[in-house]
Design a protein around this motif. Structure first.
Motif, PDB file in Angstrom:
ATOM      1  N   ILE A 127      -3.319  -1.638  -1.317  1.00  0.00           N
ATOM      2  CA  ILE A 127      -3.228  -0.425  -0.513  1.00  0.00           C
ATOM      3  C   ILE A 127      -2.789   0.786  -1.337  1.00  0.00           C
ATOM      4  CG2 ILE A 127      -0.814  -0.560   0.301  1.00  0.00           C
ATOM      5  CD1 ILE A 127      -1.904   0.124   3.115  1.00  0.00           C
ATOM      6  N   ALA A 128      -2.154   0.553  -2.478  1.00  0.00           N
ATOM      7  CA  ALA A 128      -1.630   1.663  -3.292  1.00  0.00           C
ATOM      8  C   ALA A 128      -2.693   2.689  -3.685  1.00  0.00           C
ATOM      9  CB  ALA A 128      -0.921   1.119  -4.536  1.00  0.00           C
ATOM     10  N   PRO A 129      -3.898   2.274  -4.151  1.00  0.00           N
ATOM     11  CA  PRO A 129      -4.920   3.275  -4.515  1.00  0.00           C
ATOM     12  C   PRO A 129      -5.380   4.118  -3.320  1.00  0.00           C
ATOM     13  CG  PRO A 129      -5.489   1.108  -5.393  1.00  0.00           C
ATOM     14  CD  PRO A 129      -4.368   0.907  -4.429  1.00  0.00           C
ATOM     15  N   ILE A 130      -5.396   3.519  -2.134  1.00  0.00           N
ATOM     16  CA  ILE A 130      -5.809   4.253  -0.934  1.00  0.00           C
ATOM     17  C   ILE A 130      -4.755   5.321  -0.601  1.00  0.00           C
ATOM     18  CG2 ILE A 130      -6.364   4.064   1.527  1.00  0.00           C
ATOM     19  CD1 ILE A 130      -7.202   1.142   0.946  1.00  0.00           C
ATOM     20  N   ILE A 131      -3.484   4.925  -0.671  1.00  0.00           N
ATOM     21  CA  ILE A 131      -2.394   5.875  -0.426  1.00  0.00           C
ATOM     22  C   ILE A 131      -2.465   7.018  -1.435  1.00  0.00           C
ATOM     23  CG2 ILE A 131       0.118   6.179  -0.464  1.00  0.00           C
ATOM     24  CD1 ILE A 131       0.362   3.269   0.532  1.00  0.00           C
ATOM     25  N   GLN A 132      -2.705   6.668  -2.696  1.00  0.00           N
ATOM     26  CA  GLN A 132      -2.776   7.678  -3.751  1.00  0.00           C
ATOM     27  C   GLN A 132      -3.919   8.650  -3.506  1.00  0.00           C
ATOM     28  OE1 GLN A 132      -0.590   8.378  -5.962  1.00  0.00           O
ATOM     29  NE2 GLN A 132      -1.804   9.986  -6.963  1.00  0.00           N
ATOM     30  N   TYR A 133      -5.048   8.143  -2.999  1.00  0.00           N
ATOM     31  CA  TYR A 133      -6.202   9.009  -2.730  1.00  0.00           C
ATOM     32  C   TYR A 133      -5.857  10.076  -1.690  1.00  0.00           C
ATOM     33  CZ  TYR A 133     -10.750  10.734  -1.292  1.00  0.00           C
ATOM     34  OH  TYR A 133     -11.802  11.565  -0.993  1.00  0.00           O
ATOM     35  N   TYR A 134      -5.220   9.664  -0.601  1.00  0.00           N
ATOM     36  CA  TYR A 134      -4.871  10.640   0.437  1.00  0.00           C
ATOM     37  C   TYR A 134      -3.888  11.687  -0.106  1.00  0.00           C
ATOM     38  CZ  TYR A 134      -7.403   8.137   4.055  1.00  0.00           C
ATOM     39  OH  TYR A 134      -8.412   7.576   4.794  1.00  0.00           O
ATOM     40  N   ARG A 135      -3.013  11.264  -0.998  1.00  0.00           N
ATOM     41  CA  ARG A 135      -2.100  12.235  -1.625  1.00  0.00           C
ATOM     42  C   ARG A 135      -2.876  13.203  -2.523  1.00  0.00           C
ATOM     43  NH1 ARG A 135       2.473   7.708  -2.569  1.00  0.00           N
ATOM     44  NH2 ARG A 135       3.783   8.207  -0.773  1.00  0.00           N
ATOM     45  N   GLU A 136      -3.840  12.676  -3.253  1.00  0.00           N
ATOM     46  CA  GLU A 136      -4.609  13.525  -4.179  1.00  0.00           C
ATOM     47  C   GLU A 136      -5.441  14.580  -3.454  1.00  0.00           C
ATOM     48  OE1 GLU A 136      -6.833  10.793  -6.528  1.00  0.00           O
ATOM     49  OE2 GLU A 136      -5.142  10.274  -7.843  1.00  0.00           O
ATOM     50  N   ILE A 137      -5.914  14.287  -2.244  1.00  0.00           N
ATOM     51  CA  ILE A 137      -6.710  15.284  -1.514  1.00  0.00           C
ATOM     52  C   ILE A 137      -5.817  16.246  -0.714  1.00  0.00           C
ATOM     53  CG2 ILE A 137      -8.773  13.828  -1.414  1.00  0.00           C
ATOM     54  CD1 ILE A 137      -8.139  13.209   1.510  1.00  0.00           C
ATOM     55  N   GLY A 138      -4.492  16.080  -0.859  1.00  0.00           N
ATOM     56  CA  GLY A 138      -3.597  17.095  -0.316  1.00  0.00           C
ATOM     57  C   GLY A 138      -2.695  16.684   0.825  1.00  0.00           C
ATOM     58  N   TYR A 139      -2.783  15.423   1.261  1.00  0.00           N
ATOM     59  CA  TYR A 139      -1.929  14.991   2.375  1.00  0.00           C
ATOM     60  C   TYR A 139      -0.586  14.477   1.871  1.00  0.00           C
ATOM     61  CZ  TYR A 139      -5.891  15.375   5.544  1.00  0.00           C
ATOM     62  OH  TYR A 139      -6.931  15.860   6.286  1.00  0.00           O
ATOM     63  N   GLN A 140       0.447  14.809   2.628  1.00  0.00           N
ATOM     64  CA  GLN A 140       1.746  14.214   2.347  1.00  0.00           C
ATOM     65  C   GLN A 140       1.776  12.844   3.016  1.00  0.00           C
ATOM     66  OE1 GLN A 140       5.042  16.787   3.128  1.00  0.00           O
ATOM     67  NE2 GLN A 140       6.572  15.234   2.733  1.00  0.00           N
ATOM     68  N   VAL A 141       2.092  11.819   2.248  1.00  0.00           N
ATOM     69  CA  VAL A 141       2.167  10.457   2.777  1.00  0.00           C
ATOM     70  C   VAL A 141       3.595   9.953   2.592  1.00  0.00           C
ATOM     71  CG1 VAL A 141       1.248   8.104   2.678  1.00  0.00           C
ATOM     72  CG2 VAL A 141      -0.237  10.043   2.103  1.00  0.00           C
ATOM     73  N   ILE A 142       4.206   9.551   3.704  1.00  0.00           N
ATOM     74  CA  ILE A 142       5.583   9.053   3.660  1.00  0.00           C
ATOM     75  C   ILE A 142       5.563   7.560   3.984  1.00  0.00           C
ATOM     76  CG2 ILE A 142       7.909   9.251   4.630  1.00  0.00           C
ATOM     77  CD1 ILE A 142       7.274  12.139   5.299  1.00  0.00           C
ATOM     78  N   GLU A 143       6.076   6.762   3.061  1.00  0.00           N
ATOM     79  CA  GLU A 143       6.138   5.309   3.270  1.00  0.00           C
ATOM     80  C   GLU A 143       7.511   4.968   3.850  1.00  0.00           C
ATOM     81  OE1 GLU A 143       4.784   3.210  -0.334  1.00  0.00           O
ATOM     82  OE2 GLU A 143       3.999   5.155  -0.985  1.00  0.00           O
ATOM     83  N   THR A 144       7.495   4.215   4.969  1.00  0.00           N
ATOM     84  CA  THR A 144       8.756   3.953   5.672  1.00  0.00           C
ATOM     85  C   THR A 144       8.906   2.483   6.051  1.00  0.00           C
ATOM     86  OG1 THR A 144       7.955   4.235   7.957  1.00  0.00           O
ATOM     87  CG2 THR A 144       8.554   6.235   6.752  1.00  0.00           C
ATOM     88  N   SER A 145      10.149   2.144   6.350  1.00  0.00           N
ATOM     89  CA  SER A 145      10.477   0.872   6.992  1.00  0.00           C
ATOM     90  C   SER A 145      11.663   1.131   7.911  1.00  0.00           C
ATOM     91  CB  SER A 145      10.842  -0.197   5.958  1.00  0.00           C
ATOM     92  OG  SER A 145      11.464  -1.294   6.595  1.00  0.00           O
ATOM     93  N   SER A 146      11.437   1.005   9.211  1.00  0.00           N
ATOM     94  CA  SER A 146      12.539   1.178  10.159  1.00  0.00           C
ATOM     95  C   SER A 146      13.571   0.076   9.973  1.00  0.00           C
ATOM     96  CB  SER A 146      12.004   1.152  11.597  1.00  0.00           C
ATOM     97  OG  SER A 146      11.123   2.230  11.807  1.00  0.00           O
ATOM     98  N   LYS A 147      13.084  -1.126   9.647  1.00  0.00           N
ATOM     99  CA  LYS A 147      13.987  -2.271   9.488  1.00  0.00           C
ATOM    100  C   LYS A 147      14.889  -2.077   8.277  1.00  0.00           C
ATOM    101  CE  LYS A 147      12.447  -6.133  10.968  1.00  0.00           C
ATOM    102  NZ  LYS A 147      11.643  -7.382  11.150  1.00  0.00           N
ATOM    103  N   GLN A 148      14.307  -1.596   7.167  1.00  0.00           N
ATOM    104  CA  GLN A 148      15.090  -1.414   5.944  1.00  0.00           C
ATOM    105  C   GLN A 148      15.617   0.015   5.781  1.00  0.00           C
ATOM    106  OE1 GLN A 148      12.840  -2.857   2.584  1.00  0.00           O
ATOM    107  NE2 GLN A 148      12.884  -4.983   3.300  1.00  0.00           N
ATOM    108  N   GLN A 149      15.293   0.872   6.761  1.00  0.00           N
ATOM    109  CA  GLN A 149      15.838   2.233   6.800  1.00  0.00           C
ATOM    110  C   GLN A 149      15.508   3.056   5.556  1.00  0.00           C
ATOM    111  OE1 GLN A 149      18.208   3.797   9.433  1.00  0.00           O
ATOM    112  NE2 GLN A 149      16.819   2.409  10.466  1.00  0.00           N
ATOM    113  N   PHE A 150      14.257   3.001   5.089  1.00  0.00           N
ATOM    114  CA  PHE A 150      13.905   3.911   4.000  1.00  0.00           C
ATOM    115  C   PHE A 150      12.756   4.812   4.422  1.00  0.00           C
ATOM    116  CE2 PHE A 150      11.286   0.166   2.619  1.00  0.00           C
ATOM    117  CZ  PHE A 150      10.038   0.778   2.547  1.00  0.00           C
ATOM    118  N   GLY A 151      12.728   6.022   3.840  1.00  0.00           N
ATOM    119  CA  GLY A 151      11.693   7.001   4.141  1.00  0.00           C
ATOM    120  C   GLY A 151      11.991   7.899   5.318  1.00  0.00           C
ATOM    121  N   LEU A 152      13.107   7.632   6.013  1.00  0.00           N
ATOM    122  CA  LEU A 152      13.379   8.351   7.260  1.00  0.00           C
ATOM    123  C   LEU A 152      13.955   9.739   7.034  1.00  0.00           C
ATOM    124  CD1 LEU A 152      14.877   5.369   9.290  1.00  0.00           C
ATOM    125  CD2 LEU A 152      12.505   6.124   9.153  1.00  0.00           C
TER     126      LEU A 152
END
Length: 295
Positions: A127-152
């Motif tokens: 999934i990493a290359p897909i996430i990187q593509y959306y970032r490269e075309i200008g979208y902000q992508v935030i990776e989160t985990s509610s269970k582990q409390q990161f990205g919030l």
């Protein structure tokens, strides 16, 4: 006449926050709106009056900068497009549909990926290359985990002083995401229905919640979005990397299908545009073209 913002709409009542006193007033709308087929929406800035018994009436809806039909909400500054990477599995096609509709409404989309903690290392590498593509075309992508409390924390900073809609298909963790940022919201959360492979609809109405000095709407989950408001020529403008290249196409109004010297098709061929994005675009275009004309 008082000025306020509609925070909740339920059973014919509109709950308006008085901008001056911050008091929440239960209002009905004027009959004139029904005659003109105008429906007040959550997010609307309004003028309203309050009767001696404490009940209010929405008298005027001020100009909207935008509005969404599904969910029914107005004056949105930011859209958090929430997709899980697992349970349910990440769907680029559905994400592209959400992005197209949000771009058409001139709302800034932020992609929020949930349940990152569920991925194996092998799944992460896929999934990493897909996430990187959306970032490269200008979208902000935030990776989160509610269970582990990161990205919030990054999301909290984004929604300050904004009206934000949180959208995405059922079961991806939208309500869990909001609750993990502010437990006082106490939004009902259901486990995913494993038999169906999708979430149950836990959110019954649209409501703006106060969070991090902003207003955020938790909206009913749904699995598809209509492209009714888009015409064929509009669609490529909603695919940001297509729009950027379209000025280099030979023909003005190029739909990037069969036309010669198309900069978008050339970019697909050399790997600058993700093939799945282009395939999704073609499917959406076919859907729009086959739509019955409105009379």
């Amino acid at each position: 006449m008082k000025k306020g913002i509609i925070l909740k709409a339920l059973s014919g009542f509109y709950y308006v926050e008085d901008l001056q006193t911050k008091e929440l007033i239960q209002c009905r709308s004027r009959g004139l709106f029904r005659k003109k087929k105008i429906t007040p929406l959550v997010g609307d800035s309004v003028h309203f009056t309050v009767e001696p018994d404490g009940n209010g009436y929405v008298m005027e809806i001020l100009n909207r900068k935008n509005e969404l039909v599904r969910p029914p909400i107005a004056n949105v500054d930011l859209a958090l497009v929430v997709f899980s990477v697992k349970e349910p599995d990440f769907s680029p096609k559905l994400l592209d549909r959400f992005l197209a509709v949000i771009e058409a409404n001139q709302i800034e989309p932020i992609i929020v990926l949930t349940k990152m903690d569920l991925l194996t290392s092998e799944e992460q590498s896929l999934i990493a290359p897909i996430i990187q593509y959306y970032r490269e075309i200008g979208y902000q992508v935030i990776e989160t985990s509610s269970k582990q409390q990161f990205g919030l924390d990054g999301i909290k900073d984004l929604i300050r002083n904004q009206i934000v809609v949180i959208c995405g298909q059922s079961g991806v963790g939208k309500s869990s995401l909001l609750n993990s940022m502010d437990q006082t919201l106490n939004i009902q959360v259901n486990e995913i229905s494993k038999a169906l492979g999708r979430g149950k609809h836990t959110t019954r109405h649209v409501e703006l919640h106060k969070l991090s000095d902003g207003l955020i709407a938790d909206t009913p989950g749904f699995s598809s979005l209509d492209l009714d408001q888009l015409e064929p020529n509009d669609l490529s403008e909603c695919f940001v990397e297509f729009y950027q290249r379209s000025q280099d196409c030979k023909f003005r109004g190029c739909l990037h299908v069969n036309e010669p010297r198309c900069a978008v098709k050339e970019a697909v061929e050399v790997g600058e545009i993700l093939p799945t994005r282009y395939e999704n675009y073609l499917q959406f275009l076919t859907e729009i073209k086959s739509r019955k004309p409105k009379y």
